[in-house]
Write an enzyme that holds these catalytic residues in place. Structure first.
Site, PDB file in Angstrom:
ATOM      1  N   CYS A 159       9.999   1.587   2.146  1.00  0.00           N
ATOM      2  CA  CYS A 159      10.941   0.510   2.470  1.00  0.00           C
ATOM      3  C   CYS A 159      12.350   1.082   2.523  1.00  0.00           C
ATOM      4  CB  CYS A 159      10.848  -0.591   1.429  1.00  0.00           C
ATOM      5  SG  CYS A 159      10.986   0.045  -0.238  1.00  0.00           S
ATOM      6  N   GLU A 212      11.177  -2.380  11.745  1.00  0.00           N
ATOM      7  CA  GLU A 212      10.997  -1.450  10.631  1.00  0.00           C
ATOM      8  C   GLU A 212       9.849  -0.515  11.028  1.00  0.00           C
ATOM      9  OE1 GLU A 212       9.309  -3.106   7.026  1.00  0.00           O
ATOM     10  OE2 GLU A 212      10.257  -1.564   5.795  1.00  0.00           O
ATOM     11  N   GLU A 250      10.824  -8.131  -3.263  1.00  0.00           N
ATOM     12  CA  GLU A 250      11.255  -6.810  -2.785  1.00  0.00           C
ATOM     13  C   GLU A 250      10.632  -6.647  -1.407  1.00  0.00           C
ATOM     14  OE1 GLU A 250      13.372  -4.876  -4.179  1.00  0.00           O
ATOM     15  OE2 GLU A 250      13.485  -5.724  -6.195  1.00  0.00           O
ATOM     16  N   LEU A 251      11.439  -6.849  -0.364  1.00  0.00           N
ATOM     17  CA  LEU A 251      10.875  -6.976   0.979  1.00  0.00           C
ATOM     18  C   LEU A 251      11.226  -5.788   1.879  1.00  0.00           C
ATOM     19  CD1 LEU A 251      11.606 -10.810   1.316  1.00  0.00           C
ATOM     20  CD2 LEU A 251       9.613  -9.679   0.333  1.00  0.00           C
ATOM     21  N   GLY A 286       6.516  -6.299  -0.603  1.00  0.00           N
ATOM     22  CA  GLY A 286       5.776  -6.223   0.656  1.00  0.00           C
ATOM     23  C   GLY A 286       6.692  -6.556   1.813  1.00  0.00           C
ATOM     24  N   SER A 287       6.109  -7.011   2.890  1.00  0.00           N
ATOM     25  CA  SER A 287       6.902  -7.262   4.091  1.00  0.00           C
ATOM     26  C   SER A 287       7.711  -8.555   3.975  1.00  0.00           C
ATOM     27  CB  SER A 287       5.969  -7.359   5.296  1.00  0.00           C
ATOM     28  OG  SER A 287       5.087  -8.440   5.109  1.00  0.00           O
ATOM     29  N   LYS A 334      -2.431  -8.032  -8.152  1.00  0.00           N
ATOM     30  CA  LYS A 334      -3.175  -8.042  -6.884  1.00  0.00           C
ATOM     31  C   LYS A 334      -2.576  -6.938  -5.995  1.00  0.00           C
ATOM     32  CE  LYS A 334      -3.522  -9.102  -2.696  1.00  0.00           C
ATOM     33  NZ  LYS A 334      -3.803  -8.020  -1.739  1.00  0.00           N
ATOM     34  N   ARG A 351       6.297  -0.548 -11.611  1.00  0.00           N
ATOM     35  CA  ARG A 351       7.634  -1.156 -11.573  1.00  0.00           C
ATOM     36  C   ARG A 351       7.564  -2.641 -11.933  1.00  0.00           C
ATOM     37  NH1 ARG A 351      11.226  -0.255  -6.151  1.00  0.00           N
ATOM     38  NH2 ARG A 351      10.284  -2.191  -5.462  1.00  0.00           N
ATOM     39  N   ARG A 355      10.072  11.191   3.318  1.00  0.00           N
ATOM     40  CA  ARG A 355       9.324  10.959   2.085  1.00  0.00           C
ATOM     41  C   ARG A 355       8.228   9.947   2.417  1.00  0.00           C
ATOM     42  NH1 ARG A 355      10.539   8.129  -3.302  1.00  0.00           N
ATOM     43  NH2 ARG A 355      11.705   6.702  -1.999  1.00  0.00           N
ATOM     44  N   TRP A 380       0.800  -1.228   0.000  1.00  0.00           N
ATOM     45  CA  TRP A 380       0.000   0.000   0.000  1.00  0.00           C
ATOM     46  C   TRP A 380       0.829   1.272   0.000  1.00  0.00           C
ATOM     47  CZ3 TRP A 380       1.643   2.668   4.150  1.00  0.00           C
ATOM     48  CH2 TRP A 380       2.096   1.948   5.269  1.00  0.00           C
TER      49      TRP A 380
HETATM   50  P1  NAD Z   1       2.380  -6.800   3.349  1.00  0.00           P
HETATM   51  O1  NAD Z   1       3.473  -7.804   3.238  1.00  0.00           O
HETATM   52  O2  NAD Z   1       1.501  -6.866   4.522  1.00  0.00           O
HETATM   53  O3  NAD Z   1       1.440  -6.881   2.069  1.00  0.00           O
HETATM   54  C1  NAD Z   1       1.959  -6.774   0.763  1.00  0.00           C
HETATM   55  C2  NAD Z   1       0.979  -7.420  -0.193  1.00  0.00           C
HETATM   56  O4  NAD Z   1       0.907  -8.822   0.074  1.00  0.00           O
HETATM   57  C3  NAD Z   1      -0.451  -6.881  -0.081  1.00  0.00           C
HETATM   58  O5  NAD Z   1      -1.020  -6.817  -1.356  1.00  0.00           O
HETATM   59  C4  NAD Z   1      -1.125  -7.941   0.770  1.00  0.00           C
HETATM   60  O6  NAD Z   1      -2.515  -8.004   0.581  1.00  0.00           O
HETATM   61  C5  NAD Z   1      -0.450  -9.198   0.244  1.00  0.00           C
HETATM   62  N1  NAD Z   1      -0.505 -10.363   1.142  1.00  0.00           N
HETATM   63  C6  NAD Z   1      -0.612 -10.372   2.486  1.00  0.00           C
HETATM   64  N2  NAD Z   1      -0.635 -11.646   2.932  1.00  0.00           N
HETATM   65  C7  NAD Z   1      -0.523 -12.459   1.851  1.00  0.00           C
HETATM   66  C8  NAD Z   1      -0.469 -13.872   1.663  1.00  0.00           C
HETATM   67  N3  NAD Z   1      -0.538 -14.727   2.662  1.00  0.00           N
HETATM   68  N4  NAD Z   1      -0.345 -14.333   0.403  1.00  0.00           N
HETATM   69  C9  NAD Z   1      -0.256 -13.482  -0.637  1.00  0.00           C
HETATM   70  N5  NAD Z   1      -0.295 -12.134  -0.516  1.00  0.00           N
HETATM   71  C10 NAD Z   1      -0.423 -11.633   0.717  1.00  0.00           C
HETATM   72  O7  NAD Z   1       3.102  -5.378   3.202  1.00  0.00           O
HETATM   73  P2  NAD Z   1       2.420  -3.930   3.285  1.00  0.00           P
HETATM   74  O8  NAD Z   1       2.091  -3.678   4.716  1.00  0.00           O
HETATM   75  O9  NAD Z   1       1.376  -3.769   2.262  1.00  0.00           O
HETATM   76  O10 NAD Z   1       3.666  -3.012   2.837  1.00  0.00           O
HETATM   77  C11 NAD Z   1       4.669  -2.627   3.690  1.00  0.00           C
HETATM   78  C12 NAD Z   1       5.881  -3.539   3.549  1.00  0.00           C
HETATM   79  O11 NAD Z   1       6.320  -3.558   2.198  1.00  0.00           O
HETATM   80  C13 NAD Z   1       7.059  -3.009   4.342  1.00  0.00           C
HETATM   81  O12 NAD Z   1       7.706  -4.081   4.987  1.00  0.00           O
HETATM   82  C14 NAD Z   1       7.973  -2.410   3.267  1.00  0.00           C
HETATM   83  O13 NAD Z   1       9.328  -2.327   3.608  1.00  0.00           O
HETATM   84  C15 NAD Z   1       7.717  -3.321   2.123  1.00  0.00           C
HETATM   85  N6  NAD Z   1       8.083  -2.675   0.858  1.00  0.00           N
HETATM   86  C16 NAD Z   1       9.207  -3.090   0.215  1.00  0.00           C
HETATM   87  C17 NAD Z   1       9.588  -2.470  -0.963  1.00  0.00           C
HETATM   88  C18 NAD Z   1      10.824  -2.901  -1.701  1.00  0.00           C
HETATM   89  O14 NAD Z   1      10.943  -2.545  -2.856  1.00  0.00           O
HETATM   90  N7  NAD Z   1      11.729  -3.651  -1.102  1.00  0.00           N
HETATM   91  C19 NAD Z   1       8.814  -1.439  -1.492  1.00  0.00           C
HETATM   92  C20 NAD Z   1       7.669  -1.042  -0.814  1.00  0.00           C
HETATM   93  C21 NAD Z   1       7.309  -1.685   0.365  1.00  0.00           C
END
Ligand code: NAD
Length: 474
Positions: A282, A378, A248-249, A226-227, A172, A157, A276, A148
């Site tokens: 991340c 984080e 990309e975590l 994501g995370s 998704k 990207r 920012r 998000w």
């Molecule tokens: P999140 O991991 O909670 O969710 C990311 C995505 O995964 C969402 O679309 C979510 O609905 C989906 N998801 C959740 N559980 C899932 C499952 N069991 N199976 C499949 N998909 C699932 O992360 P968030 O809270 O949306 O974003 C914040 C995190 O993203 C932070 O840790 C941040 O550092 C990371 N992030 C990393 C980068 C990068 O490029 N390294 C960029 C942006 C954000």
């Protein structure tokens, strides 16, 4: 603005099995109800992507490049509207949202240029027995999962290189911010992307339904941002079908200020690296390590800049710090700060949770010792813990004392010292004397538990390509 709220499958906007409310985190009010996908719609998205894969892979690279170029132009022309949408559903201030939209559009331009430049190789083998031909082919149906915090840029990207490479997709987005992703899907449709190439789903049960999609043998690639926590689960799931993955975590970026740094430049860099997106990046600097000699000056000036920020709803005039994406996220930030203070952290500015319905948290600076728990997390918000160090070696060791390795920042007036530090810092990216280095033309990604693979740059398209070697008797 005419908001898109339906699913997009096989070139058609369709209803699903229910709806999900999308909130404005600055007020807590509902902006829209977006359709959710059931098992049937998820399966239909895979069917459509698979059916379109062969013909899309066969399209001329120039045709795919022109679609991306057109998408770039639409996005630039509509940047203000898209930025308002990003700000409304995500909470970030308009200037950050506009910056994100321009950055997001650049992925389309960059990959429109990359689509026609995929390298190959033709050589005589060392023993002379054959010719070695190396070519690259699209991997195939790709599942794109985005977070998000950058609802526009994380989508482009992935969509950019997938289109450039000739892969079909199932997108998704995060449930908190699907409206921006839907807008971008609409742009791709207007730019002439053939039906079935990009499909949009928002499953009503994220984990189990995406697990089913991942286990479908027709899906060949997973690109996740994501995370680290969710990334780990998906890597395990991907093992079952030996699925190609890009991950990309999370990050927990150190910001190191050496004793010869230009302190005003370091403070300006810190404001960018920390603030920012209200700290929800991340790449956000989360752990500040400052040389003892300059610690007082840096802390005083940085705290002054932080406390001067105007906190207000993202679309208000002059707003510099918007709301977090949700109350849940905001409360997480507040809990981390409270725990840090309880274990000895000294608040320099901020740290007080405001009352009201908006998910706001003020810009906060805390002086902590190197063992404070907040350094292990984080913090996805406007919070800057500062630790003082005595030698460069100690500063770098503290910076590396984490399971994450996405990006590190270092400030020094001595470039040799900066390069030595950059080489020693355990991170996929290092910024020297700069607060933001993200660039669609550069490889973005982390080491350690910050991920696998690179997005953007020359590497980005290869996350969607497979290398094929052809040996020829001549
Ligand atoms: P999140 O991991 O909670 O969710 C990311 C995505 O995964 C969402 O679309 C979510 O609905 C989906 N998801 C959740 N559980 C899932 C499952 N069991 N199976 C499949 N998909 C699932 O992360 P968030 O809270 O949306 O974003 C914040 C995190 O993203 C932070 O840790 C941040 O550092 C990371 N992030 C990393 C980068 C990068 O490029 N390294 C960029 C942006 C954000």
């Amino acid at each position: 603005m005419n908001l898109k709220t339906d699913l997009y499958i096989n070139g058609a906007w369709v209803k699903g099995n229910g709806t999900l409310p999308v909130y404005d985190p600055a007020t807590g009010s509902v902006i829209a109800e977006v359709q959710t996908a059931g098992e049937e719609e998820c399966a239909a998205a895979v069917d459509a992507a698979f059916a379109a894969q062969k013909s899309f892979a066969a399209t001329a690279p120039r045709v795919r490049a022109e679609i991306l170029r057109k998408a770039f132009e639409i996005m630039i022309a509509e940047a203000d509207d898209i930025a308002r949408l990003v700000s409304r559903e995500n909470g970030k201030v308009f200037s950050d949202a506009k910056g994100e939209v321009l950055y997001a559009a650049e992925f389309f331009r960059w990959f429109s240029e990359e689509a026609v430049r995929t390298p190959g190789d033709f050589r005589k083998s060392p023993s002379g027995d054959k010719r070695i031909l190396v070519t690259h082919q699209p991997i195939g149906v790709s599942l794109l999962i985005t977070p998000w915090n950058f609802p526009a840029a994380m989508a482009t990207r992935k969509i950019g290189p997938a289109v450039a490479a000739g892969c079909t997709m199932i997108l998704k987005p995060a449930g908190e911010t699907p409206l921006t992703a839907l807008y971008i899907v609409g742009i791709m449709e207007r730019a002439g992307l053939p039906k079935g190439v990009l499909n949009f789903i928002l499953p009503s049960k994220t984990g189990p339904m995406l697990s089913k999609v991942l286990h479908d043998p027709r899906v060949r690639n997973l690109s996740f941002t994501g995370s680290t926590e969710v990334g780990r689960v998906l890597i395990k799931e991907a093992a079952d079908t030996v699925l190609r993955t890009s991950m990309e975590l999370g990050g927990n970026a150190p910001f190191v200020v050496f004793d010869d740094a230009d302190i005003d430049a370091a403070v300006a860099g810190a404001m960018l690296a920390k603030m920012r997106n209200g700290g929800a990046a991340c790449t956000a600097a989360n752990r500040f390590f400052v040389a003892r000699k300059v610690a007082e000056e840096f802390t005083t000036k940085f705290a002054a800049a932080m406390s001067a920020l105007k906190m207000a709803p993202g679309l208000d005039d002059g707003a510099q710090l918007g709301a977090s994406v949700s109350m849940k996220e905001r409360n997480k930030i507040a809990e981390l700060v409270d725990a840090s203070v309880k274990s000895g952290g000294k608040l320099i500015t901020g740290g007080k949770t405001p009352e009201g319905d908006g998910a706001f948290y003020p810009a906060t600076v805390i002086s902590v010792d190197k063992n404070n728990e907040i350094l292990k997390n984080e913090v996805f918000g406007p919070v800057a813990p500062i630790v003082v160090f005595d030698t460069d070696e100690e500063g770098i060791a503290l910076a590396n004392d984490t399971d994450f390795g996405l990006i590190s920042y270092v400030f020094t007036e001595d470039l040799k010292r900066g390069i030595r530090a950059a080489e020693a810092l355990e991170a996929g990216m290092v910024a020297i004397n700069k607060g933001v280095i993200s660039d669609p033309a550069a490889p973005f990604g982390g080491v350690k538990q910050s991920g696998l693979g690179r997005e953007g740059g020359f590497a980005g398209i290869h996350e969607f390509l497979e290398t094929k070697y052809i040996g020829v008797e001549i």
